[in-house]
Design a protein around this motif. Structure first.
Motif, PDB file in Angstrom:
ATOM      1  N   HIS A 199       5.712  20.102  -4.929  1.00  0.00           N
ATOM      2  CA  HIS A 199       4.378  19.501  -4.909  1.00  0.00           C
ATOM      3  C   HIS A 199       3.362  20.519  -4.382  1.00  0.00           C
ATOM      4  N   GLY A 200       2.220  20.589  -5.026  1.00  0.00           N
ATOM      5  CA  GLY A 200       1.140  21.449  -4.579  1.00  0.00           C
ATOM      6  C   GLY A 200       1.153  22.844  -5.159  1.00  0.00           C
ATOM      7  N   ARG A 258      -3.111  18.054 -12.048  1.00  0.00           N
ATOM      8  CA  ARG A 258      -2.844  17.847 -10.629  1.00  0.00           C
ATOM      9  C   ARG A 258      -1.354  17.637 -10.385  1.00  0.00           C
ATOM     10  N   SER A 259      -0.994  17.824  -9.130  1.00  0.00           N
ATOM     11  CA  SER A 259       0.336  17.483  -8.623  1.00  0.00           C
ATOM     12  C   SER A 259       0.152  16.274  -7.721  1.00  0.00           C
ATOM     13  N   ARG A 260       1.019  15.277  -7.890  1.00  0.00           N
ATOM     14  CA  ARG A 260       0.878  14.045  -7.107  1.00  0.00           C
ATOM     15  C   ARG A 260       2.183  13.738  -6.384  1.00  0.00           C
ATOM     16  N   LEU A 261       2.056  13.401  -5.101  1.00  0.00           N
ATOM     17  CA  LEU A 261       3.198  13.027  -4.270  1.00  0.00           C
ATOM     18  C   LEU A 261       3.038  11.589  -3.818  1.00  0.00           C
ATOM     19  N   TYR A 262       4.071  10.769  -4.086  1.00  0.00           N
ATOM     20  CA  TYR A 262       4.115   9.401  -3.582  1.00  0.00           C
ATOM     21  C   TYR A 262       4.918   9.460  -2.283  1.00  0.00           C
ATOM     22  N   VAL A 263       4.208   9.401  -1.166  1.00  0.00           N
ATOM     23  CA  VAL A 263       4.777   9.815   0.118  1.00  0.00           C
ATOM     24  C   VAL A 263       5.969   8.961   0.522  1.00  0.00           C
ATOM     25  N   GLU A 264       5.810   7.643   0.601  1.00  0.00           N
ATOM     26  CA  GLU A 264       6.885   6.788   1.086  1.00  0.00           C
ATOM     27  C   GLU A 264       8.108   6.814   0.162  1.00  0.00           C
ATOM     28  N   ASP A 265       7.880   7.037  -1.122  1.00  0.00           N
ATOM     29  CA  ASP A 265       8.969   7.024  -2.089  1.00  0.00           C
ATOM     30  C   ASP A 265       9.576   8.398  -2.319  1.00  0.00           C
ATOM     31  N   TRP A 282       0.862  -1.179   0.000  1.00  0.00           N
ATOM     32  CA  TRP A 282       0.000   0.000   0.000  1.00  0.00           C
ATOM     33  C   TRP A 282       0.899   1.229   0.000  1.00  0.00           C
ATOM     34  N   THR A 283       0.534   2.215  -0.783  1.00  0.00           N
ATOM     35  CA  THR A 283       1.314   3.447  -0.883  1.00  0.00           C
ATOM     36  C   THR A 283       0.416   4.638  -0.570  1.00  0.00           C
ATOM     37  N   SER A 284       0.948   5.601   0.177  1.00  0.00           N
ATOM     38  CA  SER A 284       0.213   6.825   0.507  1.00  0.00           C
ATOM     39  C   SER A 284       0.372   7.841  -0.615  1.00  0.00           C
ATOM     40  N   TYR A 285      -0.744   8.357  -1.080  1.00  0.00           N
ATOM     41  CA  TYR A 285      -0.764   9.352  -2.153  1.00  0.00           C
ATOM     42  C   TYR A 285      -1.253  10.688  -1.593  1.00  0.00           C
ATOM     43  N   ARG A 286      -0.679  11.781  -2.086  1.00  0.00           N
ATOM     44  CA  ARG A 286      -1.178  13.125  -1.826  1.00  0.00           C
ATOM     45  C   ARG A 286      -1.305  13.825  -3.171  1.00  0.00           C
ATOM     46  N   SER A 287      -2.475  14.352  -3.448  1.00  0.00           N
ATOM     47  CA  SER A 287      -2.704  15.035  -4.725  1.00  0.00           C
ATOM     48  C   SER A 287      -3.270  16.422  -4.480  1.00  0.00           C
ATOM     49  N   THR A 288      -2.785  17.389  -5.228  1.00  0.00           N
ATOM     50  CA  THR A 288      -3.359  18.725  -5.260  1.00  0.00           C
ATOM     51  C   THR A 288      -3.900  18.962  -6.662  1.00  0.00           C
ATOM     52  N   TYR A 289      -5.188  19.291  -6.746  1.00  0.00           N
ATOM     53  CA  TYR A 289      -5.815  19.546  -8.035  1.00  0.00           C
ATOM     54  C   TYR A 289      -5.823  21.041  -8.310  1.00  0.00           C
ATOM     55  N   PHE A 290      -5.496  21.373  -9.556  1.00  0.00           N
ATOM     56  CA  PHE A 290      -5.465  22.765  -9.989  1.00  0.00           C
ATOM     57  C   PHE A 290      -6.629  23.027 -10.937  1.00  0.00           C
TER      58      PHE A 290
END
Length: 254
Positions: free
Chosen positions: A124-125, A89-96, A59-67
């Motif tokens: 990011h963001g 969008r901007s996407r961050l793969y947290v653990e990686d 499982w991977t944690s994702y963070r996305s900011t939509y523009f």
């Protein structure tokens, strides 16, 4: 805590998954699935579907900011069900500790095309000049007019597992713990549900067939559009509002 047991499925590595063309040109179908049915889905997929494993993690944690534009052009296009539309969008793969910009285009044929631009994690963001140039280039190549300035609208977080059958060109993702924040309000997916998204060809694949047999039906659903339509009085998406109190919950930021 992982909501579903993936232990029965063999692993697959990221390079093998990314090598498949459907990762960038595909048909996406989304389902909001109760956890019990989601576990049946995981257990019932053909053996060719393997679970993406990175450094032993499934499982991977994702963070996305939509523009979007000031008048929320891309959100309105989805609500109006325009056949040709896009998201940025901007996407961050947290653990990686990896980040990228993504332009996601629906070209009117039913296919979704994704284009990527790698960025520094610290970026990011936000949209830099280079990021804005990337968006402009992709929109021009896809036949869209320039939209002018765009800025951050919604922040979204969740955990994702990916199931892939690389040789057959089929993939499915499972998102749990979806949380969207905008203007001091939070839109959350009910913890007893997950979002399953299948990615394949024009003809529904084995994952879609299994979901149908489990009583699940695809929906026109977007995390971004759901969060905006439930926090913006000028966006009336009745399909999303029907989910409030069951699949979706809205509250003020604590």
């Amino acid at each position: 805590m992982t909501p579903l047991d993936m232990g029965r499925r063999a692993p697959v590595g990221l390079p093998e998954v990314l090598a498949e063309a459907p990762a960038t040109v595909r048909v996406d179908r989304k389902y909001i699935v109760p956890l019990e049915a989601a576990q049946e889905f995981v257990d019932g997929l053909p053996e060719e579907f393997r679970v993406l494993e990175i450094d032993g993690r499934r499982w991977t944690s994702y963070r996305s900011t939509y523009f979007d534009t000031d008048d929320l052009l891309t959100c309105r296009a989805h609500v109006q069900r325009r056949r040709r539309r896009w998201k940025f969008r901007s996407r961050l793969y947290v653990e990686d500790a990896l980040a990228r910009l993504e332009v996601k285009v629906q070209d009117g044929s039913g296919l979704t095309r994704k284009y990527f631009h790698q960025i520094d994690v610290d970026d990011h963001g936000r949209v830099s000049d280079r990021g804005r140039a990337f968006l402009g280039q992709q929109l021009e190549e896809a036949g869209f007019v320039d939209v002018g300035p765009v800025g951050p609208v919604v922040d979204v977080g969740y955990r994702r597992a990916t199931l892939a059958a690389p040789g057959a060109g089929h993939r499915a993702t499972i998102d749990h713990g979806v949380r969207c924040e905008r203007n001091g309000r939070v839109v959350e997916l009910d913890h007893g549900h997950v979002i399953v998204e299948t990615k394949g060809g024009m003809v529904p694949g084995p994952a879609d067939t299994l979901l149908r047999d489990l009583g699940q039906r695809p929906r026109s659903f977007s995390k971004y559009v759901a969060s905006v339509s439930l926090t913006e009085s000028g966006i009336a998406d009745n399909d999303i509002r029907r989910l409030v109190g069951r699949e979706l919950h809205v509250r003020e930021v604590a």
